[in-house]
Design a protein around this motif. Structure first.
Motif, PDB file in Angstrom:
ATOM      1  N   ALA A 163     -66.251   8.646 -69.065  1.00 28.63           N
ATOM      2  CA  ALA A 163     -65.444   7.571 -68.474  1.00 28.63           C
ATOM      3  C   ALA A 163     -64.540   8.094 -67.371  1.00 28.63           C
ATOM      4  CB  ALA A 163     -64.627   6.877 -69.563  1.00 28.63           C
ATOM      5  N   GLN A 164     -63.903   9.233 -67.596  1.00 29.98           N
ATOM      6  CA  GLN A 164     -63.000   9.780 -66.596  1.00 29.98           C
ATOM      7  C   GLN A 164     -63.735  10.127 -65.304  1.00 29.98           C
ATOM      8  OE1 GLN A 164     -60.610  13.113 -67.911  1.00 29.98           O
ATOM      9  NE2 GLN A 164     -59.879  13.583 -65.854  1.00 29.98           N
ATOM     10  N   ALA A 165     -64.935  10.697 -65.449  1.00 31.47           N
ATOM     11  CA  ALA A 165     -65.716  11.055 -64.262  1.00 31.47           C
ATOM     12  C   ALA A 165     -66.107   9.813 -63.471  1.00 31.47           C
ATOM     13  CB  ALA A 165     -66.966  11.836 -64.674  1.00 31.47           C
ATOM     14  N   ILE A 166     -66.446   8.736 -64.166  1.00 32.07           N
ATOM     15  CA  ILE A 166     -66.820   7.502 -63.475  1.00 32.07           C
ATOM     16  C   ILE A 166     -65.618   6.920 -62.744  1.00 32.07           C
ATOM     17  CG2 ILE A 166     -67.615   5.129 -63.819  1.00 32.07           C
ATOM     18  CD1 ILE A 166     -69.193   6.186 -66.271  1.00 32.07           C
ATOM     19  N   GLU A 167     -64.470   6.889 -63.410  1.00 32.48           N
ATOM     20  CA  GLU A 167     -63.267   6.337 -62.789  1.00 32.48           C
ATOM     21  C   GLU A 167     -62.847   7.159 -61.568  1.00 32.48           C
ATOM     22  OE1 GLU A 167     -60.767   6.373 -66.170  1.00 32.48           O
ATOM     23  OE2 GLU A 167     -61.503   4.463 -66.964  1.00 32.48           O
ATOM     24  N   GLU A 168     -62.952   8.497 -61.684  1.00 31.32           N
ATOM     25  CA  GLU A 168     -62.609   9.346 -60.545  1.00 31.32           C
ATOM     26  C   GLU A 168     -63.568   9.111 -59.381  1.00 31.32           C
ATOM     27  OE1 GLU A 168     -62.673  13.263 -62.137  1.00 31.32           O
ATOM     28  OE2 GLU A 168     -60.686  13.129 -63.070  1.00 31.32           O
ATOM     29  N   ALA A 169     -64.849   8.948 -59.693  1.00 32.61           N
ATOM     30  CA  ALA A 169     -65.835   8.713 -58.638  1.00 32.61           C
ATOM     31  C   ALA A 169     -65.584   7.376 -57.936  1.00 32.61           C
ATOM     32  CB  ALA A 169     -67.238   8.756 -59.218  1.00 32.61           C
TER      33      ALA A 169
END
Length: 429
Positions: A26-32
């Protein structure tokens, strides 16, 4: 034509577990989404992609459109450009169902370069499909979502990979686990698909049977128009039985009555839909005797166990059948961690013509290595470190640690660079 949607047009999925599990991705998606125009989340069907992106989408008031819905798909095919020019952010689920949408998405984001316009999901390696134009270089970030990890299921940390390459590393860690052997076999046979985690017994087995049949009849057929589904199902069973072994295409072809070229093509298709994964051989030109053949693993250990006809009960009994499946379980858990770890690490295996083996070789960009053996036993001996010592003799200080993961409960030293550790350290550390 101008499209105006005042609500989500397809049913937004809910978790079969009755609760939203926090996903490491989830964090990687939000950062992207914060700095990239298009974000694509790929992974196996039923791995939780739709639930995850829907949860993220709610936080940014995104619209939801699923191309698994026939009416939505027809609308997209009828007016590709109009379909993507709706209010944004826009979630398009299963985007591989209408590959030509990629060109329309490219045109839309080229007109407006702000980040976070499109969040896409795909149950195949979308940009690798022949039918998908290479439309979005430099505009899209791809994030792979695996089925649930054991740490995600339990609420654990899943920090083994990052800890292994941290300054302190694994050698200063003493981990004791209460996980019994039967617990590992239950985790192995359950796997990580949310639907399987939510079920038990015959209902779980029924899910696995339907999953493979539907995947072959639907996604694989769509990718390649294969007419011989029984051959593909037989190949899945054989690959599951060979979990953790070298991918010998000619041998497999002989057993199935197929050419090795056909087997190679079929294995490639199973990789595209996230059923299997190849683990490449490791080499740093230290020896010319390394075998340059990949290993094959199933992406989910529950699928592998089911295809082999193994249950928690049969796996818990003494015998050799648990070894390859347990290695598959460990490899798949580490592969999950590699998709979100802070340390940039690749995974390999090593086998030499002298039959020296190392199940898992993890190497970071600095050339540092952590080597791992998997043992389906409650005890460890010095002989279990043979392959790890072989690597140490050739790598010296570049080998940070050699670890035997086993079904026992204690961390035990076997020399300055070597440890035996409970398998549960993968998600409990």
């Amino acid at each position: 034509m101008r499209w105006v949607y005042v609500q989500m047009t397809s049913r937004v999925p809910h978790s079969p577990l009755g609760r939203i599990i926090t996903r490491r991705a989830a964090q990687a998606i939000e950062e992207a989404l914060s700095d990239t125009r298009v974000v694509l989340v790929i992974g196996a069907r039923q791995s939780g992609k739709s639930t995850l992106v829907a949860d993220i989408g709610r936080s940014v008031s995104a619209r939801w459109l699923s191309l698994d819905d026939s009416q939505t798909r027809k609308a997209a095919e009828f007016d590709l450009s109009g379909f993507v020019r709706q209010a944004r952010p826009l979630i398009i689920d299963e985007v591989q169902r209408v590959p030509d949408l990629m060109l329309s998405i490219k045109a839309a984001v080229d007109e407006d370069g702000r980040p976070g316009h499109f969040l896409l999901t795909g149950s195949a390696r979308v940009m690798g499909l022949r039918s998908v134009p290479d439309a979005l270089p430099g505009r899209m970030e791809t994030i792979e979502l695996w089925p649930l990890s054991q740490g995600e299921i339990d609420g654990g940390t899943d920090s083994f990979v990052d800890l292994a390459f941290a300054e302190e590393g694994l050698l200063g860690v003493y981990h004791q686990s209460a996980e019994p052997r039967a617990g590992y076999m239950e985790r192995l046979s359950r796997g990580g698909f949310p639907e399987a985690v939510a079920r038990t017994g015959k209902r779980r087995a029924r899910f696995f049977s339907s999953y493979i049949a539907d995947l072959i009849n639907r996604d694989v057929m769509q990718l390649a128009e294969i007419q011989r589904a029984p051959e593909m199902r037989a190949l899945v069973k054989l690959l599951a039985a060979r979990s953790g072994q070298l991918l010998q295409l000619r041998t497999i072809g002989t057993e199935l009555g197929l050419s090795h070229q056909t087997v190679q093509r079929y294995v490639g298709l199973l990789e595209e839909v996230f059923v299997v994964k190849r683990i490449p051989p490791w080499s740093r030109n230290l020896t010319t005797r390394a075998v340059a053949t990949p290993k094959v693993m199933m992406v989910d250990s529950g699928i592998a166990a089911h295809q082999c006809g193994m249950s928690t009960q049969t796996l818990s009994k003494p015998g050799p059948h648990a070894g390859g499946l347990l290695e598959n379980f460990v490899v798949s858990e580490i592969a999950r961690q590699l998709s979100w770890s802070e340390e940039d690490v690749e995974m390999f295996h090593l086998r030499t013509r002298d039959q020296v083996e190392v199940d898992i070789v993890l190497e970071n960009r600095r050339g540092q290595v952590v080597a791992i053996e998997v043992k389906a036993a409650d005890t460890v001996s010095g002989d279990d470190f043979r392959g790890l010592r072989y690597l140490h003799d050739r790598l010296g200080d570049d080998l940070l640690a050699g670890v035997v993961l086993y079904t026992g409960t204690q961390t035990l030293p076997f020399g300055p660079k070597f440890r035996a550790m409970p398998i549960a350290a993968l998600w409990e550390l």
